[in-house]
Design a protein around this motif. Structure first.
Motif, PDB file in Angstrom:
ATOM      1  N   SER A  65       0.836  -1.206   0.000  1.00  0.00           N
ATOM      2  CA  SER A  65       0.000   0.000   0.000  1.00  0.00           C
ATOM      3  C   SER A  65       0.869   1.254   0.000  1.00  0.00           C
ATOM      4  O   SER A  65       0.556   2.233  -0.694  1.00  0.00           O
ATOM      5  CB  SER A  65      -0.919   0.020   1.226  1.00  0.00           C
ATOM      6  OG  SER A  65      -1.843  -1.043   1.158  1.00  0.00           O
ATOM      7  N   GLN A 110      -8.295   0.271  -0.667  1.00  0.00           N
ATOM      8  CA  GLN A 110      -8.896  -0.666   0.291  1.00  0.00           C
ATOM      9  C   GLN A 110     -10.145  -0.029   0.909  1.00  0.00           C
ATOM     10  O   GLN A 110     -11.193  -0.648   1.000  1.00  0.00           O
ATOM     11  CB  GLN A 110      -7.873  -1.034   1.381  1.00  0.00           C
ATOM     12  CG  GLN A 110      -7.092  -2.304   1.072  1.00  0.00           C
ATOM     13  CD  GLN A 110      -5.922  -2.545   2.030  1.00  0.00           C
ATOM     14  OE1 GLN A 110      -5.253  -1.618   2.461  1.00  0.00           O
ATOM     15  NE2 GLN A 110      -5.680  -3.795   2.344  1.00  0.00           N
ATOM     16  N   ASP A 184      -5.717  -0.938  -4.829  1.00  0.00           N
ATOM     17  CA  ASP A 184      -5.224  -1.641  -3.640  1.00  0.00           C
ATOM     18  C   ASP A 184      -6.300  -2.612  -3.180  1.00  0.00           C
ATOM     19  O   ASP A 184      -7.286  -2.208  -2.578  1.00  0.00           O
ATOM     20  CB  ASP A 184      -4.889  -0.633  -2.531  1.00  0.00           C
ATOM     21  CG  ASP A 184      -4.027  -1.244  -1.442  1.00  0.00           C
ATOM     22  OD1 ASP A 184      -3.948  -2.489  -1.370  1.00  0.00           O
ATOM     23  OD2 ASP A 184      -3.438  -0.474  -0.656  1.00  0.00           O
ATOM     24  N   GLU A 185      -6.133  -3.879  -3.510  1.00  0.00           N
ATOM     25  CA  GLU A 185      -7.108  -4.925  -3.204  1.00  0.00           C
ATOM     26  C   GLU A 185      -8.524  -4.525  -3.630  1.00  0.00           C
ATOM     27  O   GLU A 185      -9.444  -4.477  -2.805  1.00  0.00           O
ATOM     28  CB  GLU A 185      -7.061  -5.263  -1.716  1.00  0.00           C
ATOM     29  CG  GLU A 185      -5.639  -5.618  -1.296  1.00  0.00           C
ATOM     30  CD  GLU A 185      -5.583  -6.376   0.002  1.00  0.00           C
ATOM     31  OE1 GLU A 185      -6.428  -7.265   0.173  1.00  0.00           O
ATOM     32  OE2 GLU A 185      -4.704  -6.082   0.820  1.00  0.00           O
TER      33      GLU A 185
END
Ligand code: ATP
Ligand code: MG
Length: 264
Positions: A65, A110, A184-185
């Motif tokens: 991240s 996220q 990010d994810e």
């Protein structure tokens, strides 16, 4: 596959040519001071190839991240250089940085970072509204249908499920076709079917529209949608894999998850 990054230890090194949408050069980032100091990025040098889908994997706390935030100009770095295209991000004034982020970069994080008072549709078009740019209706429709949000467009984020909110965030990033999307994810909160749809759409936008995407994920199946995988450990890129399959990624990840392997 044309253009695939060669496998090998320095395949991730950025030669400085113009075929990278974003580059990090010897980037170091620490958090905290003294005893509390954490080295999140330990001199990372990496190039994100233009028009490709790159996955970033690595153990929790390895700096994934942080790398996304630093490359996207959302977080400062202690040393090194970051480029978006030919623009050196490090050293930009606040105003220029804001404009760069607004015009060239899409984010899917996220946390969804949706504006609670706006509807789903207003959230999707917000970056373009701020930039005074008119959305391409046809593309916007395609984005909305692919992420399956058509029936929820008038709802506010608090009226949407976590998965739906994440799909709004994906649609928002894709809608303006930015030079690069940092994710990010992006499918971390989705069930496997919605996740597969979103990943398929992201991969499609790369293959058909030449979109550049770099995506952090813990999921080997998600990583397999990418053209290449970068493996991060202790704030450094330790390996790359071109043309990943879920099986090969899983096999590679096993080495990182073992206690002691990630230790310096
Ligand atoms: N704001 C912060 N203050 C202090 N330390 C931080 C901060 N943000 C991150 N760190 C630390 O920096 C390191 C890298 O964190 P980062 O969030 O980049 O990891 P990650 O690879 O994304 O992990 P995860 O897979 O769990 O999301 C970790 O040790 C983390 O505890
Ligand atoms: Mg993270």
């Amino acid at each position: 596959m044309t253009n695939a990054a060669p496998s090998g230890s320095d395949a991730h090194l950025a030669p400085g040519a113009g075929d990278f949408a974003a580059r990090a050069q010897q980037v170091a980032k620490r958090y905290g001071r003294g005893d509390a100091e954490v080295v999140a990025l330990d001199g990372v040098t990496v190039g994100i190839p233009r028009g490709r889908f790159t996955a970033v994997m690595g153990p929790s706390g390895s700096g994934k991240s942080t790398l996304m935030h630093c490359m996207a100009g959302l977080d400062s770095i202690d040393s090194g250089q970051v480029f978006i295209g030919d623009t050196q991000v490090t050293g930009l004034k606040d105003k220029q940085l804001t404009r760069l982020r607004r015009d060239k970069i899409g984010f899917i994080f996220q946390a969804f970072n949706l504006v609670p008072t706006l509807t789903a549709l207003e959230n999707i078009t917000l970056p373009m509204d701020i930039a005074g740019r008119r959305p391409d209706r046809e593309w916007l429709d395609q984005v909305i249908d692919t992420v399956g949000l058509r029936p929820r467009l008038k709802h506010r984020p608090s009226e949407l499920s976590g998965g739906q909110q994440q799909r709004v965030a994906c649609a928002r990033a894709l809608a303006s076709r930015p030079e690069i999307i940092f994710a990010d994810e992006p499918t971390g909160n989705l069930d496997s079917r919605s996740g597969a749809e979103v990943l398929g759409f992201l991969a499609d936008s790369v293959a058909r529209m030449g979109q550049t995407i770099v995506m952090v994920t813990h999921d080997p199946t998600a990583a397999a949608y990418a053209d290449q995988v970068l493996f991060l450990t202790d704030g450094q890129i330790v390996d790359t894999m071109a043309g990943p399959t879920a099986e090969r990624v899983l096999e590679r990840m096993k080495g990182f998850e073992l206690p002691g392997v990630a230790a310096r």
